[in-house]
Scaffold this motif. Sequence first.
Motif, PDB file in Angstrom:
ATOM      1  N   MET A  22      39.714  34.868 -43.062  1.00  7.05           N
ATOM      2  CA  MET A  22      39.891  35.543 -44.340  1.00  7.05           C
ATOM      3  C   MET A  22      41.379  35.522 -44.652  1.00  7.05           C
ATOM      4  SD  MET A  22      38.911  39.384 -45.628  1.00  7.05           S
ATOM      5  CE  MET A  22      40.352  40.216 -44.985  1.00  7.05           C
ATOM      6  N   ASN A  38      36.075  33.196 -48.109  1.00 10.47           N
ATOM      7  CA  ASN A  38      35.798  33.135 -49.541  1.00 10.47           C
ATOM      8  C   ASN A  38      36.673  32.071 -50.178  1.00 10.47           C
ATOM      9  OD1 ASN A  38      34.346  33.890 -51.753  1.00 10.47           O
ATOM     10  ND2 ASN A  38      35.619  35.652 -52.286  1.00 10.47           N
ATOM     11  N   ALA A  45      34.610  27.778 -56.523  1.00 12.25           N
ATOM     12  CA  ALA A  45      33.640  28.334 -55.581  1.00 12.25           C
ATOM     13  C   ALA A  45      32.238  27.779 -55.861  1.00 12.25           C
ATOM     14  CB  ALA A  45      33.620  29.854 -55.681  1.00 12.25           C
ATOM     15  N   GLY A  49      27.883  30.429 -52.666  1.00 14.06           N
ATOM     16  CA  GLY A  49      28.787  31.161 -51.787  1.00 14.06           C
ATOM     17  C   GLY A  49      28.995  32.604 -52.185  1.00 14.06           C
ATOM     18  N   GLN A  50      28.491  32.999 -53.347  1.00 14.55           N
ATOM     19  CA  GLN A  50      28.544  34.383 -53.828  1.00 14.55           C
ATOM     20  C   GLN A  50      29.981  34.917 -53.883  1.00 14.55           C
ATOM     21  OE1 GLN A  50      25.676  35.926 -50.950  1.00 14.55           O
ATOM     22  NE2 GLN A  50      24.161  36.036 -52.600  1.00 14.55           N
ATOM     23  N   PHE A  51      30.816  34.190 -54.609  1.00 11.53           N
ATOM     24  CA  PHE A  51      32.238  34.514 -54.726  1.00 11.53           C
ATOM     25  C   PHE A  51      32.476  35.964 -55.133  1.00 11.53           C
ATOM     26  CE2 PHE A  51      36.066  34.885 -57.312  1.00 11.53           C
ATOM     27  CZ  PHE A  51      37.023  34.395 -56.439  1.00 11.53           C
ATOM     28  N   LYS A  52      31.873  36.381 -56.229  1.00 12.38           N
ATOM     29  CA  LYS A  52      32.113  37.733 -56.740  1.00 12.38           C
ATOM     30  C   LYS A  52      31.671  38.794 -55.733  1.00 12.38           C
ATOM     31  CE  LYS A  52      31.239  40.808 -60.584  1.00 12.38           C
ATOM     32  NZ  LYS A  52      30.326  41.210 -61.607  1.00 12.38           N
ATOM     33  N   ARG A  54      31.412  38.491 -52.472  1.00  8.98           N
ATOM     34  CA  ARG A  54      32.328  38.491 -51.318  1.00  8.98           C
ATOM     35  C   ARG A  54      33.636  39.194 -51.665  1.00  8.98           C
ATOM     36  NH1 ARG A  54      31.415  34.286 -47.012  1.00  8.98           N
ATOM     37  NH2 ARG A  54      29.379  33.412 -47.442  1.00  8.98           N
ATOM     38  N   ASN A  55      34.149  38.949 -52.871  1.00  8.39           N
ATOM     39  CA  ASN A  55      35.351  39.663 -53.297  1.00  8.39           C
ATOM     40  C   ASN A  55      35.117  41.170 -53.287  1.00  8.39           C
ATOM     41  OD1 ASN A  55      37.175  37.606 -53.665  1.00  8.39           O
ATOM     42  ND2 ASN A  55      37.243  37.779 -55.891  1.00  8.39           N
ATOM     43  N   TRP A  82      27.118  38.239 -44.618  1.00  4.40           N
ATOM     44  CA  TRP A  82      27.630  36.899 -44.341  1.00  4.40           C
ATOM     45  C   TRP A  82      28.245  36.845 -42.953  1.00  4.40           C
ATOM     46  CZ3 TRP A  82      29.373  39.657 -48.722  1.00  4.40           C
ATOM     47  CH2 TRP A  82      28.713  39.327 -49.914  1.00  4.40           C
ATOM     48  N   LEU A 105      42.931  39.076 -53.993  1.00  3.44           N
ATOM     49  CA  LEU A 105      41.643  38.572 -54.471  1.00  3.44           C
ATOM     50  C   LEU A 105      41.842  37.983 -55.860  1.00  3.44           C
ATOM     51  CD1 LEU A 105      39.311  41.556 -53.530  1.00  3.44           C
ATOM     52  CD2 LEU A 105      39.717  39.452 -52.239  1.00  3.44           C
TER      53      LEU A 105
END
Length: 143
Positions: A22, A38, A45, A49-52, A54-55, A82, A105
């Motif tokens: 990370m 991420n 992205a 990967g589910q960027f939002k 993960r953020n 994850w 982020l």
Amino acid sequence: DSTRYYSEIDEFFQGHNADVVMTDEKLFMAYYPYYGFNAFTAHYANPLGQFKQRNEEMATWAENSWDQTPQEFVDTLENSPWDVPNATIFRGDIESPDDGYKAHLAVDIFPNQPNVRYDAILFDPEVFNDPDLWDVKQIGPFV
């Protein structure tokens, strides 16, 4: 510049069998073959990967770290949906931890130009202050 410390960070990670990192240090990830927890911006992205999400998860980890013990923090990480990072690169100072350990982020603000804003998240250094759970090292401006 600070990239001169990347090889030392890589050696440290190799010595700890790290594979998921990370970090907001995109140049580090360009030079060294680790899995990133991420993507750096939503534009690059993979939607799977589910960027939002993960953020949001990383922001929650940072916020909650100020009210957790080291073990509680690890338990929170391990309950993530994850594969959690087993290495991190923060900006910070072990000798002056009051400001916290910082990461950024990326927030998509399209259609503005520039279309990305970077928000700082701060982790409480105390949650990393258990040698049975973490091996923390200062390498240049990085923790």
